[in-house]
Design a protein around this motif. Structure first.
Motif, mmCIF file in Angstrom:
data_model
loop_
_atom_site.group_PDB
_atom_site.id
_atom_site.type_symbol
_atom_site.label_atom_id
_atom_site.label_comp_id
_atom_site.label_asym_id
_atom_site.label_seq_id
_atom_site.Cartn_x
_atom_site.Cartn_y
_atom_site.Cartn_z
ATOM 1 N N GLY A 33 0.836 -1.198 0.000
ATOM 2 C CA GLY A 33 0.000 0.000 0.000
ATOM 3 C C GLY A 33 0.869 1.246 0.000
ATOM 4 O O GLY A 33 2.089 1.167 0.011
ATOM 5 N N PHE A 34 0.221 2.384 -0.033
ATOM 6 C CA PHE A 34 0.994 3.619 0.103
ATOM 7 C C PHE A 34 0.196 4.605 0.933
ATOM 8 O O PHE A 34 -0.993 4.444 1.170
ATOM 9 N N LEU A 35 0.899 5.614 1.412
ATOM 10 C CA LEU A 35 0.317 6.579 2.326
ATOM 11 C C LEU A 35 0.204 7.948 1.671
ATOM 12 O O LEU A 35 1.053 8.334 0.868
ATOM 13 N N VAL A 36 -0.845 8.651 2.010
ATOM 14 C CA VAL A 36 -1.063 10.009 1.543
ATOM 15 C C VAL A 36 -0.972 10.905 2.780
ATOM 16 O O VAL A 36 -1.538 10.567 3.821
ATOM 17 N N GLY A 49 -5.347 -0.555 -3.754
ATOM 18 C CA GLY A 49 -6.345 -1.102 -4.665
ATOM 19 C C GLY A 49 -7.560 -0.214 -4.873
ATOM 20 O O GLY A 49 -8.668 -0.704 -4.946
ATOM 21 N N GLY A 50 -7.355 1.087 -4.951
ATOM 22 C CA GLY A 50 -8.467 2.002 -5.188
ATOM 23 C C GLY A 50 -9.305 2.290 -3.954
ATOM 24 O O GLY A 50 -10.315 2.969 -4.035
ATOM 25 N N GLN A 51 -8.910 1.781 -2.810
ATOM 26 C CA GLN A 51 -9.644 2.051 -1.574
ATOM 27 C C GLN A 51 -8.784 2.907 -0.656
ATOM 28 O O GLN A 51 -7.558 2.902 -0.735
ATOM 29 N N GLN A 52 -9.463 3.634 0.231
ATOM 30 C CA GLN A 52 -8.762 4.531 1.139
ATOM 31 C C GLN A 52 -9.273 4.320 2.558
ATOM 32 O O GLN A 52 -10.466 4.180 2.784
#
Length: 62
Positions: A33-36, A49-52
């Protein structure tokens, strides 16, 4: 082996909330995953995968 949490003993030691946030960040990145960035302290946004998902680590006081 995962990092261990340590009880902050001095003023330069990271808080427990910061340690937990760091562990979450490492686990998310290791899982692909990655972080914003999030403007609130001890809060991370995880994207995969397009989810947050927004995760907030709060210190609880007795």
């Amino acid at each position: 082996m995962p990092a261990r949490l340590v009880h902050p003993a001095g003023p330069s030691d990271p808080s427990l909330a910061q340690q937990v946030s760091d562990l979450c960040r490492e686990a998310v990145e290791a899982a692909g995953g990655f972080l914003v960035p999030h403007p609130e302290e001890h809060t991370i946004i995880v994207v995969f995968g397009g989810q947050q998902v927004t995760i907030t680590v709060e210190a609880r006081h007795h």
